[in-house]
Design an enzyme around this catalytic site. Structure first.
Site, PDB file in Angstrom:
ATOM      1  N   SER A  20       0.807  -1.231   0.000  1.00 17.56           N
ATOM      2  CA  SER A  20       0.000   0.000   0.000  1.00 17.56           C
ATOM      3  C   SER A  20       0.838   1.279   0.000  1.00 17.56           C
ATOM      4  CB  SER A  20      -0.985  -0.009   1.166  1.00 17.56           C
ATOM      5  OG  SER A  20      -1.928  -1.035   0.968  1.00 17.56           O
ATOM      6  N   THR A  65      -5.901  -3.222   7.617  1.00 14.16           N
ATOM      7  CA  THR A  65      -5.873  -4.572   7.067  1.00 14.16           C
ATOM      8  C   THR A  65      -5.868  -5.593   8.206  1.00 14.16           C
ATOM      9  OG1 THR A  65      -4.809  -5.985   5.421  1.00 14.16           O
ATOM     10  CG2 THR A  65      -3.335  -4.581   6.711  1.00 14.16           C
ATOM     11  N   LYS A  69      -9.817  -5.120  10.722  1.00 13.87           N
ATOM     12  CA  LYS A  69     -10.939  -4.506   9.984  1.00 13.87           C
ATOM     13  C   LYS A  69     -12.220  -4.427  10.821  1.00 13.87           C
ATOM     14  CE  LYS A  69      -9.224  -5.656   5.406  1.00 13.87           C
ATOM     15  NZ  LYS A  69      -9.481  -6.249   4.103  1.00 13.87           N
ATOM     16  N   ASN A  90     -12.071  -0.997   5.847  1.00 14.92           N
ATOM     17  CA  ASN A  90     -10.651  -0.959   5.446  1.00 14.92           C
ATOM     18  C   ASN A  90     -10.174   0.466   5.182  1.00 14.92           C
ATOM     19  OD1 ASN A  90     -11.706  -0.297   2.935  1.00 14.92           O
ATOM     20  ND2 ASN A  90     -10.271  -1.607   1.816  1.00 14.92           N
ATOM     21  N   GLY A 130     -15.643 -19.439   0.960  1.00 15.39           N
ATOM     22  CA  GLY A 130     -15.236 -18.810   2.213  1.00 15.39           C
ATOM     23  C   GLY A 130     -16.347 -17.949   2.786  1.00 15.39           C
ATOM     24  N   GLY A 133     -14.132 -12.822   7.027  1.00 19.01           N
ATOM     25  CA  GLY A 133     -14.142 -11.376   6.820  1.00 19.01           C
ATOM     26  C   GLY A 133     -13.940 -10.973   5.369  1.00 19.01           C
TER      27      GLY A 133
HETATM   28  P1  ATR Z   1     -10.512 -13.684   6.414  1.00 22.12           P
HETATM   29  O1  ATR Z   1     -10.714 -12.397   7.141  1.00 22.12           O
HETATM   30  O2  ATR Z   1      -9.237 -13.762   5.608  1.00 22.12           O
HETATM   31  O3  ATR Z   1     -11.703 -14.092   5.620  1.00 22.12           O
HETATM   32  P2  ATR Z   1     -11.286 -15.526   8.469  1.00 22.12           P
HETATM   33  O4  ATR Z   1     -12.385 -14.631   8.896  1.00 22.12           O
HETATM   34  O5  ATR Z   1     -10.463 -16.239   9.493  1.00 22.12           O
HETATM   35  O6  ATR Z   1     -10.228 -14.763   7.571  1.00 22.12           O
HETATM   36  O7  ATR Z   1     -11.896 -16.609   7.464  1.00 22.12           O
HETATM   37  C1  ATR Z   1     -11.119 -17.568   6.845  1.00 22.12           C
HETATM   38  C2  ATR Z   1     -11.982 -18.316   5.826  1.00 22.12           C
HETATM   39  O8  ATR Z   1     -11.156 -19.267   5.154  1.00 22.12           O
HETATM   40  C3  ATR Z   1     -13.105 -19.118   6.457  1.00 22.12           C
HETATM   41  O9  ATR Z   1     -14.167 -19.181   5.536  1.00 22.12           O
HETATM   42  C4  ATR Z   1     -12.450 -20.489   6.646  1.00 22.12           C
HETATM   43  O10 ATR Z   1     -13.360 -21.552   6.735  1.00 22.12           O
HETATM   44  P3  ATR Z   1     -14.071 -21.936   8.153  1.00 22.12           P
HETATM   45  O11 ATR Z   1     -15.128 -20.908   8.368  1.00 22.12           O
HETATM   46  O12 ATR Z   1     -14.605 -23.281   7.968  1.00 22.12           O
HETATM   47  O13 ATR Z   1     -12.963 -21.851   9.180  1.00 22.12           O
HETATM   48  C5  ATR Z   1     -11.667 -20.568   5.378  1.00 22.12           C
HETATM   49  N1  ATR Z   1     -10.523 -21.505   5.424  1.00 22.12           N
HETATM   50  C6  ATR Z   1      -9.387 -21.362   6.140  1.00 22.12           C
HETATM   51  N2  ATR Z   1      -8.536 -22.397   5.880  1.00 22.12           N
HETATM   52  C7  ATR Z   1      -9.162 -23.186   4.974  1.00 22.12           C
HETATM   53  C8  ATR Z   1      -8.812 -24.394   4.300  1.00 22.12           C
HETATM   54  N3  ATR Z   1      -7.630 -24.995   4.507  1.00 22.12           N
HETATM   55  N4  ATR Z   1      -9.692 -24.927   3.419  1.00 22.12           N
HETATM   56  C9  ATR Z   1     -10.887 -24.321   3.191  1.00 22.12           C
HETATM   57  N5  ATR Z   1     -11.281 -23.182   3.811  1.00 22.12           N
HETATM   58  C10 ATR Z   1     -10.427 -22.611   4.679  1.00 22.12           C
END
Ligand code: ATR
Length: 277
Positions: A20, A65, A69, A90, A130, A133
């Site tokens: 950034s 970031t 957030k 953000n 996913g 966040g």
């Molecule tokens: P972010 O802010 O980056 O979205 P987060 O809120 O911790 O971070 O969310 C991470 C996302 O990645 C979630 O949807 C998580 O799935 P779960 O809700 O089941 O935990 C997903 N995720 C993380 N590792 C993963 C993996 N190895 N395979 C599939 N989904 C994954």
């Protein structure tokens, strides 16, 4: 007499590899704006104090970031509609009337897809992987583009279903686990999971990407991400990573702060030229 540059920063943890400061320096040079932008590492639990101190020292705005957030969402006095719904901020702007919070991630993604890549979202079948966040931050802008359907698939299926409740008035949206994707097809698959951090992708069934379908990974790196490589293997018409979105969300923030739109294409090209692919 020369005036002091206005101060901006990005706060996160880790922050050392943030692009950034470079992006905003390029925007400032290009538009002749007198500003400085730096990266500030904040310790867990320390966001509000750090943001307050930055503002009291005369700072004009912040990007925020991972992992702050949601803290920024709480910190803001006034929220844009998209930030309100995303539950995540953000971009903070410090004005005489208080702290304004926005979320420019979703508009950044939409601009990268539509403007930089001539992509279409209206009428498309979109699969969002996913439900954390990153996914929440882009849902409203995606739904406002009027896809014919938007499915959220998540490792924890209940989280995907819960997330749909916040957005169901904006379009046809449903949530499920990865196994339930068998036999279904999508025109655009967006990866908003953190699976890429361990160089993996979620378990997706064969044939889930339609012929001529697109893949988009919100993550980016010096090499193609695991999801971009998967998209190429599936024969995606486009398999993109989040570099363009990164620059576009920065441009949205820059515009909000300075009232000027920078040109993003030369900045994307500069960042792109430093990568191995
Ligand atoms: P972010 O802010 O980056 O979205 P987060 O809120 O911790 O971070 O969310 C991470 C996302 O990645 C979630 O949807 C998580 O799935 P779960 O809700 O089941 O935990 C997903 N995720 C993380 N590792 C993963 C993996 N190895 N395979 C599939 N989904 C994954």
């Amino acid at each position: 007499m020369t005036t002091q540059p206005d101060q901006y920063a990005v706060m996160g943890n880790p922050i050392e590899h943030s692009q950034s400061p470079r992006i905003h320096a390029l925007f400032a040079a290009q538009t002749g704006q007198n500003l400085e932008y730096r990266a500030i590492r904040v310790e867990p639990g320390g966001f509000a104090a750090a943001a307050r101190a930055f503002r009291e020292a005369g700072g004009k705005g912040l990007n925020v970031t991972v992992p702050f957030k949601q803290d920024a969402w709480v910190f803001a006095d006034v929220l844009s509609a998209r930030a309100e719904r995303a539950g995540a901020v953000n971009t903070l702007s410090f004005g005489p009337d208080g702290v304004h919070g926005d979320n420019t991630d979703g508009p950044g993604l939409v601009r990268d897809l539509k403007i930089n890549h001539d992509g279409q979202l209206a009428g498309q079948r979109i699969l969002l992987l996913g439900a954390g966040g990153a996914a929440r931050g882009i849902l409203q802008p995606l739904l406002l583009e009027k896809p014919v359907q938007l499915v959220i698939a998540n490792r924890t299926a209940s989280k995907a279903r819960d997330l749909t409740l916040r957005f169901s008035d904006l379009g046809l949206i449903s949530g499920c686990g990865f196994a339930e994707l068998a036999g279904r097809q999508f025109d655009l698959i967006i990866n908003a999971t953190a699976a890429g951090l361990s160089d993996t992708i979620p378990p997706l069934p064969e044939g889930v990407l339609a012929a001529d379908g697109w893949c988009y990974d919100l993550m980016y790196g010096r090499e193609p991400t695991a999801f971009v490589l998967w998209g190429r293997e599936q024969g995606a018409a486009q398999a993109l990573d989040g570099l363009g979105m990164l620059v576009e969300q920065a441009a949205e923030s820059f515009h909000r702060w300075r009232g000027v739109w920078p040109e993003t294409r030369p900045v994307i090209e500069t960042l792109q030229s430093g990568r191995g692919f």
